[in-house]
Design an enzyme around this catalytic site. Sequence first.
Site, short mmCIF file in Angstrom:
data_model
loop_
_atom_site.label_atom_id
_atom_site.label_comp_id
_atom_site.label_asym_id
_atom_site.label_seq_id
_atom_site.Cartn_x
_atom_site.Cartn_y
_atom_site.Cartn_z
N THR A 180 0.83 -1.20 0.00
CA THR A 180 0.00 0.00 0.00
C THR A 180 0.86 1.25 0.00
O THR A 180 0.60 2.21 -0.74
CB THR A 180 -0.92 0.01 1.23
OG1 THR A 180 -1.64 -1.21 1.30
CG2 THR A 180 -1.89 1.17 1.17
N THR A 181 1.93 1.25 0.81
CA THR A 181 2.81 2.41 0.89
C THR A 181 3.54 2.63 -0.43
O THR A 181 3.92 3.75 -0.76
CB THR A 181 3.82 2.23 2.03
OG1 THR A 181 3.13 1.85 3.22
CG2 THR A 181 4.59 3.50 2.31
N TYR A 199 -13.13 -4.36 -0.67
CA TYR A 199 -14.37 -3.91 -1.31
C TYR A 199 -15.44 -4.98 -1.42
O TYR A 199 -16.60 -4.73 -1.11
CB TYR A 199 -14.11 -3.30 -2.70
CG TYR A 199 -15.33 -2.61 -3.26
CD1 TYR A 199 -15.71 -1.36 -2.79
CD2 TYR A 199 -16.14 -3.22 -4.22
CE1 TYR A 199 -16.85 -0.74 -3.25
CE2 TYR A 199 -17.28 -2.60 -4.70
CZ TYR A 199 -17.64 -1.36 -4.22
OH TYR A 199 -18.77 -0.76 -4.68
N TYR A 201 -2.04 -10.42 4.99
CA TYR A 201 -2.01 -9.02 5.38
C TYR A 201 -3.43 -8.60 5.75
O TYR A 201 -4.31 -8.51 4.90
CB TYR A 201 -1.46 -8.17 4.22
CG TYR A 201 -1.43 -6.68 4.44
CD1 TYR A 201 -1.55 -6.09 5.69
CD2 TYR A 201 -1.27 -5.82 3.35
CE1 TYR A 201 -1.51 -4.73 5.86
CE2 TYR A 201 -1.21 -4.45 3.50
CZ TYR A 201 -1.34 -3.91 4.76
OH TYR A 201 -1.30 -2.56 4.93
N ARG A 258 -8.67 -0.46 5.85
CA ARG A 258 -8.63 -0.16 4.42
C ARG A 258 -9.50 -1.11 3.60
O ARG A 258 -10.03 -0.72 2.56
CB ARG A 258 -7.19 -0.23 3.90
CG ARG A 258 -6.36 1.00 4.19
CD ARG A 258 -5.00 0.90 3.51
NE ARG A 258 -4.18 2.08 3.72
CZ ARG A 258 -4.13 3.12 2.89
NH1 ARG A 258 -4.86 3.14 1.80
NH2 ARG A 258 -3.34 4.15 3.15
N LYS A 309 0.96 -10.10 8.45
CA LYS A 309 1.10 -8.71 8.85
C LYS A 309 -0.22 -8.28 9.44
O LYS A 309 -1.24 -8.21 8.74
CB LYS A 309 1.45 -7.82 7.65
CG LYS A 309 1.49 -6.33 7.97
CD LYS A 309 1.75 -5.49 6.73
CE LYS A 309 1.70 -4.01 7.06
NZ LYS A 309 1.91 -3.16 5.85
N ILE A 349 6.35 -4.59 9.60
CA ILE A 349 6.38 -4.07 8.23
C ILE A 349 5.95 -2.62 8.36
O ILE A 349 4.78 -2.32 8.62
CB ILE A 349 5.48 -4.89 7.30
CG1 ILE A 349 6.02 -6.32 7.18
CG2 ILE A 349 5.38 -4.23 5.93
CD1 ILE A 349 5.18 -7.26 6.35
#
Length: 293
Positions: A44-45, A107, A133, A138, A161, A203
Site C-alpha cells: 500500500t505504501t 471492497y 495481510y 482499508r 502482517k 512491516i
Amino acid sequence: MLTGSLVALVTPMDVNGEIDFPTLRKLVDWHIEQGTNGIVAVGTTGESPTVDVEEHIAIVRAVVEQAAGRVPVIAGTGANSTREAIHLSNRALEVGANYGLSVVPYYNKPTQNGLYQHFKSIAENTALPTLLYNVPGRTACDLSNDTALELAKLPNIVGIKDATGNLERAADLAKRAPSDFALYSGDDASTLPFILIGGHGTISVTANVAPQAMSQMCAAAAAGQISTARAINDKLQDLHRHLFIEANPIPVKWALEAMGKIPAGIRLPLTRLSEPAQAIVRKALQAADLINP
C-alpha cells in the site's frame, strides 16, 4: 524466519507521476546500509492501487536486482480477485521475490470461508511463500485470528502482517500460532509492545524515514532490552502518529521529499501533503533528529 524491521517501501515518482527507478534503487541501497532487515515492494505504501500490473512487476524486479540478495524482498501480491492475486504472486516469483504479501480482499467483503478459500487457492497455485495481510481499516473486511490460524496450517502460508493495532488480538496470535509462523506488526505505534508479546518484527511505514532507528528498536525489543527499545521508540512516536495525518503514503512521501531522498511525485487520486499537515510532519521529523530545526 525473517525478523526485525521490514520497510514498506515507497515508490518514488517524478512530478509527472512517472516511476523514478534510479531513486528507487538508491533507496534500496540506503535501507540496506541503515540496517533494514527486509524490503516490501509495491505494498500500500508503494502505491500498489495506482500502478498497473507491468509497472508493479517492474518495481519488484528493480528492488530484487538492487538488493542483490543482501536482504529478502517481499512483493505486494494482493488483490480482491483471487485470479489476479495468483497472477501477481507468480510474476513476482519469476522476477526473484522471496515472499509475497497478500492483502485481505478489499471492497467485495467475503465471508471468513471466502477468505480462507481465497488464500488457500493462492497457496496452492504459486510456489511463492505468502504472508497474509490484515488491514480492516482499508479493506472493510477483517481476517479473524481463527481463520488466520487455519491458514497457518498450509505449507505455503508463512506469516501475517497484522495492521489492526489490537494488542489483545496480537497476543492471541502469539499464543496460538505455530512457532514457525511469522508475526509482523503493521501498526508502527504498537510495534514495540507487539514484539514484546511475541511478534517477530514489523512491516513499517516509519522505517521509510528512520530505517536505522526502527531496526535498532526492533532488535532491542527482541533481545529484551526494554529500556533501550523504549528510548528509541519515544523519539519516533510523533512519526508513528503523524505519518498517518493524511492517507498513507501521502505524509511519508512528503517526509522523504523534505529529507531530500525522493522527488515530489505522487499519483492521483492521492495528492501532495497539505501545507498545514506539512508543518506537523516536519516537527515530527525534527523530533526524531532526521532534519534540522
